[in-house]
Design an enzyme around this catalytic site. Structure first.
Site: not given
Length: 280
Positions: A156, A172, A218
């Site tokens: 993730h 990220h 995103k």
């Protein structure tokens, strides 16, 4: 700041000061911020603040370093669609362990481990600490809406996932962003700011941005840029184990940052990422 935040700021500064593999902006990499991203909800609505890629140059020799090389080997081990069960092969499991082996003796991870042992949050034995890290980051779990294990903290946060084919969740990490952009899979749409965040700086190491990936958007993501895998792994692990499911405010170097860190079942990282609140 709370007393806990102050302690974690001291630790974050130590991690930063000992991140020997961090790239230097303008020298080891260059980014092109361009314009501010719009309020977009799809990949093709024409709301684009950037005509060019984010990265204009990265010195890829850094990727030959052991921790970077081991990290990059993990990026193709996952099915990006949330809800699609993950199958971990023996080779992929070995790659996970090789990555942990590569970072465990780096200065940032040693500092984090020492602190966690002092706080009785991690075992002193290095082998047992690696088992703890494996559970936190690599054990699979079923993310919301799935009945079978389809996600992990590592996937993730560092690799990224898609939900419903339209939304990018997680994602990220700057290395994954750079490599995917280089392959033509990322469309950078500009930087993100609001009334409470400072204007971005292409010579700084934190950026909020918008991009599309694998037909998903995103709308707003936030990443460290140019830092080493061991720095992020150490900082996020510290925040997870000391303050799970909280926003932790830390100050280090030139930055005041909130580290968002959500747990999953108290055992695994659900998500974690930095939010820049101001430059110091």
């Amino acid at each position: 700041m709370t007393e806990k935040d102050l302690y974690l700021s001291v630790m974050a500064q130590q991690l930063w000061d000992n991140d020997m593999s961090r790239l230097q902006p303008g020298l080891d990499y260059k980014i092109s911020l361009q314009g501010k991203a719009g309020l977009t909800q799809s990949c093709n609505d024409g709301n684009n603040g950037a005509a060019l890629p984010l990265f204009t140059f990265v010195n890829e020799n850094i990727f030959k370093k052991e921790t970077f090389s081991a990290f990059i080997s993990l990026l193709d081990n996952y099915e990006s669609n949330a809800g699609e069960p993950e199958v971990v092969t023996l080779e992929e499991e070995a790659e996970n362990h090789r990555f942990l082996e590569s970072i465990i003796n780096t200065p940032p991870m040693k500092i984090a481990h020492r602190y966690l042992v002092e706080k009785q949050l991690s075992p002193e034995n290095t082998g047992e600490f690696k088992q703890q890290l494996y559970r936190i980051w690599f054990e699979l779990y079923a993310r919301r809406g799935s009945s079978r294990p389809d996600s992990s903290g590592f996937e993730h946060v560092f690799v990224g996932e898609t939900r419903g084919g339209r939304t990018v969740i997680g994602f990220h990490n700057w290395i994954q962003l750079y490599l995917q952009e280089k392959l033509g899979h990322i469309d950078y749409k500009g930087y993100s700011v609001n009334a409470n965040s400072p204007e971005p700086d292409d010579k700084k190491h934190i950026l909020a941005l918008q991009f599309s990936w694998k037909n998903g958007i995103k709308p707003k993501g936030s990443i460290f840029i140019g830092v080493s895998p061991e720095f992020e792994f150490a900082l996020y692990t510290l925040c997870f184990l000391t303050s799970p499911n909280e926003r932790v405010k830390v100050s280090f170097s030139l930055y005041e940052v909130e580290i968002v860190c959500h747990h999953y079942n108290q055992k695994h990282i659900g998500t974690t990422y930095p939010i820049l609140t101001k430059y110091l």
